[in-house]
Scaffold this active site. Structure first.
Site, PDB file in Angstrom:
ATOM      1  N   GLU A  66       0.863  -1.181   0.000  1.00 33.70           N
ATOM      2  CA  GLU A  66       0.000   0.000   0.000  1.00 33.70           C
ATOM      3  C   GLU A  66       0.904   1.238   0.000  1.00 33.70           C
ATOM      4  OE1 GLU A  66      -3.388   0.970  -0.032  1.00 33.70           O
ATOM      5  OE2 GLU A  66      -2.393   2.901   0.204  1.00 33.70           O
ATOM      6  N   ASP A  93       5.137   1.678  -3.404  1.00 32.05           N
ATOM      7  CA  ASP A  93       4.401   1.698  -4.660  1.00 32.05           C
ATOM      8  C   ASP A  93       4.730   0.394  -5.389  1.00 32.05           C
ATOM      9  OD1 ASP A  93       3.727   2.199  -7.462  1.00 32.05           O
ATOM     10  OD2 ASP A  93       3.492   4.290  -6.832  1.00 32.05           O
ATOM     11  N   ASP A 115      -7.903   1.999  -7.787  1.00 35.02           N
ATOM     12  CA  ASP A 115      -8.337   3.333  -8.219  1.00 35.02           C
ATOM     13  C   ASP A 115      -8.587   3.314  -9.735  1.00 35.02           C
ATOM     14  OD1 ASP A 115      -7.937   4.460  -5.621  1.00 35.02           O
ATOM     15  OD2 ASP A 115      -5.780   4.411  -6.005  1.00 35.02           O
TER      16      ASP A 115
HETATM   17  C1  LIG Z   1      -9.715   2.455  -3.753  1.00 33.63           C
HETATM   18  S1  LIG Z   1      -8.589   1.880  -2.564  1.00 33.63           S
HETATM   19  C2  LIG Z   1      -9.135   0.205  -2.254  1.00 33.63           C
HETATM   20  C3  LIG Z   1      -8.616  -0.332  -0.939  1.00 33.63           C
HETATM   21  C4  LIG Z   1      -8.948  -1.807  -0.657  1.00 33.63           C
HETATM   22  N1  LIG Z   1      -8.288  -2.680  -1.609  1.00 33.63           N
HETATM   23  C5  LIG Z   1     -10.427  -2.071  -0.650  1.00 33.63           C
HETATM   24  O1  LIG Z   1     -10.927  -2.726  -1.585  1.00 33.63           O
HETATM   25  O2  LIG Z   1     -11.116  -1.657   0.307  1.00 33.63           O
HETATM   26  C6  LIG Z   1      -7.131   1.618  -3.543  1.00 33.63           C
HETATM   27  C7  LIG Z   1      -5.871   1.559  -2.714  1.00 33.63           C
HETATM   28  O3  LIG Z   1      -4.776   1.232  -3.562  1.00 33.63           O
HETATM   29  C8  LIG Z   1      -3.641   2.000  -3.178  1.00 33.63           C
HETATM   30  N2  LIG Z   1      -2.758   2.088  -4.359  1.00 33.63           N
HETATM   31  C9  LIG Z   1      -3.056   2.691  -5.526  1.00 33.63           C
HETATM   32  N3  LIG Z   1      -2.036   2.595  -6.393  1.00 33.63           N
HETATM   33  C10 LIG Z   1      -1.051   1.917  -5.752  1.00 33.63           C
HETATM   34  C11 LIG Z   1       0.274   1.529  -6.122  1.00 33.63           C
HETATM   35  N4  LIG Z   1       0.781   1.837  -7.326  1.00 33.63           N
HETATM   36  N5  LIG Z   1       1.020   0.841  -5.219  1.00 33.63           N
HETATM   37  C12 LIG Z   1       0.512   0.551  -3.991  1.00 33.63           C
HETATM   38  N6  LIG Z   1      -0.739   0.901  -3.588  1.00 33.63           N
HETATM   39  C13 LIG Z   1      -1.513   1.576  -4.451  1.00 33.63           C
HETATM   40  C14 LIG Z   1      -4.236   3.325  -2.752  1.00 33.63           C
HETATM   41  O4  LIG Z   1      -3.367   4.039  -1.891  1.00 33.63           O
HETATM   42  C15 LIG Z   1      -5.519   2.899  -2.067  1.00 33.63           C
HETATM   43  O5  LIG Z   1      -5.366   2.699  -0.675  1.00 33.63           O
END
Ligand SMILES: C[S@@+](CC[C@H](N)C(=O)[O-])C[C@H]1O[C@@H](n2cnc3c(N)ncnc32)[C@H](O)[C@@H]1O
Length: 217
Positions: A66, A93, A115
């Site tokens: 995350e 990331d 996202d």
């Molecule tokens: C919309 S949230 C969904 C969280 C969780 N998976 C859920 O379904 O409740 C998307 C998460 O992905 C993380 N995220 C987005 N791009 C990422 C990346 N390149 N590497 C790591 N985490 C990432 C964001 O910080 C965010 O917390």
């Protein structure tokens, strides 16, 4: 570790220190050898899915990645509260995954409610963009696969296209994933609800699901 002005996050971090890497180094997987397999959740958010999965599948070791400290601190604290010994979290990331995890380490990669990045000029940030699929292909074991769940039909259709274009085989797709597991399949990732999923299901929105495996070469 203390983050100034945020005692709650500091408390989460203190609680979860043993389960969380804030400045990840290449992962040492020696203590995971006794597990049947390793799985990775990308963008694990506050960790409800990962903790449920680790509880339900004690023979599997789960890694959560995350980008943001306040979010992953909660995920790791939740796992620490449950005293899980088969879960670990990396604040990073996923773009950097190959500097942290060895190739062919994971049997399943979960992408839950990633996202959507709706603007066309932001497509490259979508976690099913070709540049990420190339990373997942390297991270997966030869028989491994990716599972994706989303509420976002645009992201789902775009992901199908991106997967096909990169030569991945879509093994399964479901445009209205049931919230109820058939008997005997309760421990599968598709039936464990994430934080976002609980919210969208509460609003009556359909949940889209797919499972896909990379090309052999
Ligand atoms: C919309 S949230 C969904 C969280 C969780 N998976 C859920 O379904 O409740 C998307 C998460 O992905 C993380 N995220 C987005 N791009 C990422 C990346 N390149 N590497 C790591 N985490 C990432 C964001 O910080 C965010 O917390």
């Amino acid at each position: 570790m203390r983050i100034r002005g945020n005692d709650k996050i500091t408390a989460y971090l203190d609680k979860s220190e043993a389960l969380l890497d804030l400045h990840p180094q290449p992962a040492d997987l020696t203590n995971t050898h006794r597990y049947d397999d390793l799985r990775l959740e990308i963008g694990c958010g506050r960790g409800a899915f990962l903790s449920q999965m680790a509880e339900a599948n004690p023979n599997v070791y789960f890694f959560g990645v995350e980008k943001f400290v306040p979010i992953i601190a909660r995920a790791a604290a939740l796992a620490a509260n449950k005293e899980l010994s088969n879960a670990h979290f990396y604040k990073m990331d996923i773009t950097n995954a190959l500097t942290i995890f060895p190739e062919h380490a994971f049997s399943i990669i979960y992408l839950n409610f990633s996202d959507p990045w709706p603007k066309r000029r932001h497509e490259k940030h979508r976690l099913t963009h070709a540049r990420f699929l190339a990373i997942y292909k390297k991270l997966l074991r030869p028989e491994g696969w990716v599972e994706l769940k989303t509420d976002n039909e645009m992201l789902f259709d775009w992901s199908l296209h991106s997967l096909h274009h990169a030569g991945w085989e879509v093994l399964e797709q479901d445009r209205k994933l049931s919230g109820e597991a058939p008997i005997g399949r309760e421990n599968e990732g598709r039936y464990k609800k994430t934080e976002y999923e609980a919210r969208f299901r509460g609003l009556g929105q359909p949940i889209f699901f797919l499972q896909a495996k990379p090309p052999v070469n």
